[in-house]
Design an enzyme around this catalytic site. Sequence first.
Site, PDB file in Angstrom:
ATOM      1  N   ASN A 192       0.791  -1.202   0.160  1.00  0.00           N
ATOM      2  CA  ASN A 192       0.084  -0.119   0.189  1.00  0.00           C
ATOM      3  C   ASN A 192       0.868   1.662   0.233  1.00  0.00           C
ATOM      4  O   ASN A 192       1.193   1.662   1.022  1.00  0.00           O
ATOM      5  CB  ASN A 192      -1.024  -0.161   1.460  1.00  0.00           C
ATOM      6  N   TRP A 193       0.846   2.064  -1.146  1.00  0.00           N
ATOM      7  CA  TRP A 193       2.022   2.891  -1.531  1.00  0.00           C
ATOM      8  C   TRP A 193       1.551   3.988  -0.251  1.00  0.00           C
ATOM      9  O   TRP A 193       2.346   5.266  -0.485  1.00  0.00           O
ATOM     10  CB  TRP A 193       1.964   3.089  -2.479  1.00  0.00           C
ATOM     11  N   LYS A 194       0.149   4.186  -0.310  1.00  0.00           N
ATOM     12  CA  LYS A 194      -0.227   5.155   0.650  1.00  0.00           C
ATOM     13  C   LYS A 194      -0.386   6.889  -0.409  1.00  0.00           C
ATOM     14  O   LYS A 194      -0.354   6.380  -1.750  1.00  0.00           O
ATOM     15  CB  LYS A 194      -0.027   5.785   1.608  1.00  0.00           C
ATOM     16  N   HIS A 231      -9.756   0.788   4.953  1.00  0.00           N
ATOM     17  CA  HIS A 231      -8.237   1.282   5.993  1.00  0.00           C
ATOM     18  C   HIS A 231      -8.827   2.142   6.699  1.00  0.00           C
ATOM     19  O   HIS A 231      -8.948   3.066   6.434  1.00  0.00           O
ATOM     20  CB  HIS A 231      -7.153   1.371   4.594  1.00  0.00           C
ATOM     21  N   GLU A 271      -6.971   4.376   7.530  1.00  0.00           N
ATOM     22  CA  GLU A 271      -6.924   5.468   7.286  1.00  0.00           C
ATOM     23  C   GLU A 271      -8.462   6.763   6.846  1.00  0.00           C
ATOM     24  O   GLU A 271      -8.336   7.488   6.831  1.00  0.00           O
ATOM     25  CB  GLU A 271      -5.866   6.093   6.382  1.00  0.00           C
ATOM     26  N   GLU A 282      -5.152  -5.244  10.481  1.00  0.00           N
ATOM     27  CA  GLU A 282      -4.316  -4.472  10.840  1.00  0.00           C
ATOM     28  C   GLU A 282      -4.422  -3.565  12.593  1.00  0.00           C
ATOM     29  O   GLU A 282      -5.748  -2.275  11.979  1.00  0.00           O
ATOM     30  CB  GLU A 282      -4.307  -3.010   9.948  1.00  0.00           C
ATOM     31  N   GLY A 323       2.490   2.352  10.469  1.00  0.00           N
ATOM     32  CA  GLY A 323       3.321   3.227  10.509  1.00  0.00           C
ATOM     33  C   GLY A 323       3.890   3.616  11.733  1.00  0.00           C
ATOM     34  O   GLY A 323       4.786   4.581  12.634  1.00  0.00           O
ATOM     35  N   SER A 357       3.170  -2.181  10.954  1.00  0.00           N
ATOM     36  CA  SER A 357       4.425  -2.004  10.834  1.00  0.00           C
ATOM     37  C   SER A 357       5.247  -3.439  10.078  1.00  0.00           C
ATOM     38  O   SER A 357       6.698  -3.485  11.221  1.00  0.00           O
ATOM     39  CB  SER A 357       5.484  -2.277  11.737  1.00  0.00           C
ATOM     40  N   GLY A 369       3.057  -1.553   4.415  1.00  0.00           N
ATOM     41  CA  GLY A 369       2.448   0.286   3.880  1.00  0.00           C
ATOM     42  C   GLY A 369       4.042   1.047   3.545  1.00  0.00           C
ATOM     43  O   GLY A 369       4.274   0.597   2.322  1.00  0.00           O
TER      44      GLY A 369
HETATM   45  C1  PEP Z   1      -1.087   0.565   5.835  1.00  0.00           C
HETATM   46  O1  PEP Z   1      -0.684   1.265   5.614  1.00  0.00           O
HETATM   47  O2  PEP Z   1      -1.731  -0.494   5.354  1.00  0.00           O
HETATM   48  C2  PEP Z   1       0.690  -0.296   7.444  1.00  0.00           C
HETATM   49  C3  PEP Z   1       0.314  -1.583   7.559  1.00  0.00           C
HETATM   50  O3  PEP Z   1       1.268   0.844   7.059  1.00  0.00           O
HETATM   51  P1  PEP Z   1       3.344   0.437   7.517  1.00  0.00           P
HETATM   52  O4  PEP Z   1       2.947  -1.366   7.053  1.00  0.00           O
HETATM   53  O5  PEP Z   1       3.436   1.269   7.471  1.00  0.00           O
HETATM   54  O6  PEP Z   1       2.715   0.545   9.027  1.00  0.00           O
END
Ligand code: PEP
Length: 255
Positions: free
Chosen positions: A13-15, A101, A103, A171, A177, A215, A236
């Site tokens: 997931n590049w966001k 998600h 976010e 998640e 993050g 993470s 992410g």
């Molecule tokens: C995500 O945004 O789905 C995610 C898991 O982010 P990160 O790996 O940066 O924690």
Amino acid sequence: MSASRLRPLIAGNWKMNGSRAQTEALVQDLKGRLASQPGLAADLLVCPPAPYVAQAAALTAGSALAVGGQDCHAKQSGAHTGDVSAAMLADAGGRYVIVGHSERRADHGEGSELVAAKAKAAHEAGLIAIVCVGETEAERDRGATLDVISSQLEGSVPADAEAANLVIAYEPVWAIGTGRTPTPEDVATVHAHIRGLLKAWFKDGPEMRILYGGSVKGSNAGSLMHVPEVNGALVGGASLKAEEFWAIALAAAGA
Ligand code: PEP
């Protein structure tokens, strides 16, 4: 096949990160790694921001690297300024779409009913929906994790789901993050709970993939990817670096 042996999916997931140049570089790098290891026992997916989905899909033509979107509207077209439909993502060459998600749930006030409608729209457009669920730190601290997961799943997974068009991503919001992760034991407990619900609801519940996200990086993928009922990762930050993303894929594939 036992659920814990499902072919893992490693989804990036590049966001809201990237550019045309970065899309080209990252996709070409991953394509090259995949080509050098054609027997890799894992599926790889990148989900760039919407403007780069078509570019990434064109670059991956003929390769095993799949492309997806990060969100879609619940309708396939219409007066919804700024939104992107599942049909458009499919038309651009996408095969998957992330919905729900945390976010989006937090930044856009998306609730589970809307998430289920988006997943249904994804299915109607022929996409595989990756439905995200996860508890906040406060919910975890008061011991409500499993209740939160049950109610988010119940509300967010549409009735037309099947193993071919649904992936769940667990998640924990507090792990996204932050560099913090739950213990493998905690991940096992939540994934077993999700598996139990999927089995109770769907005939092919045992075959639905359940990803862990929060993470994940090369250095912790080994311990997280082999937890029972973990069938891959939603990644992410580490998905923006080919080396890290690849290390996670290798760990999940047991390569
Ligand atoms: C995500 O945004 O789905 C995610 C898991 O982010 P990160 O790996 O940066 O924690």
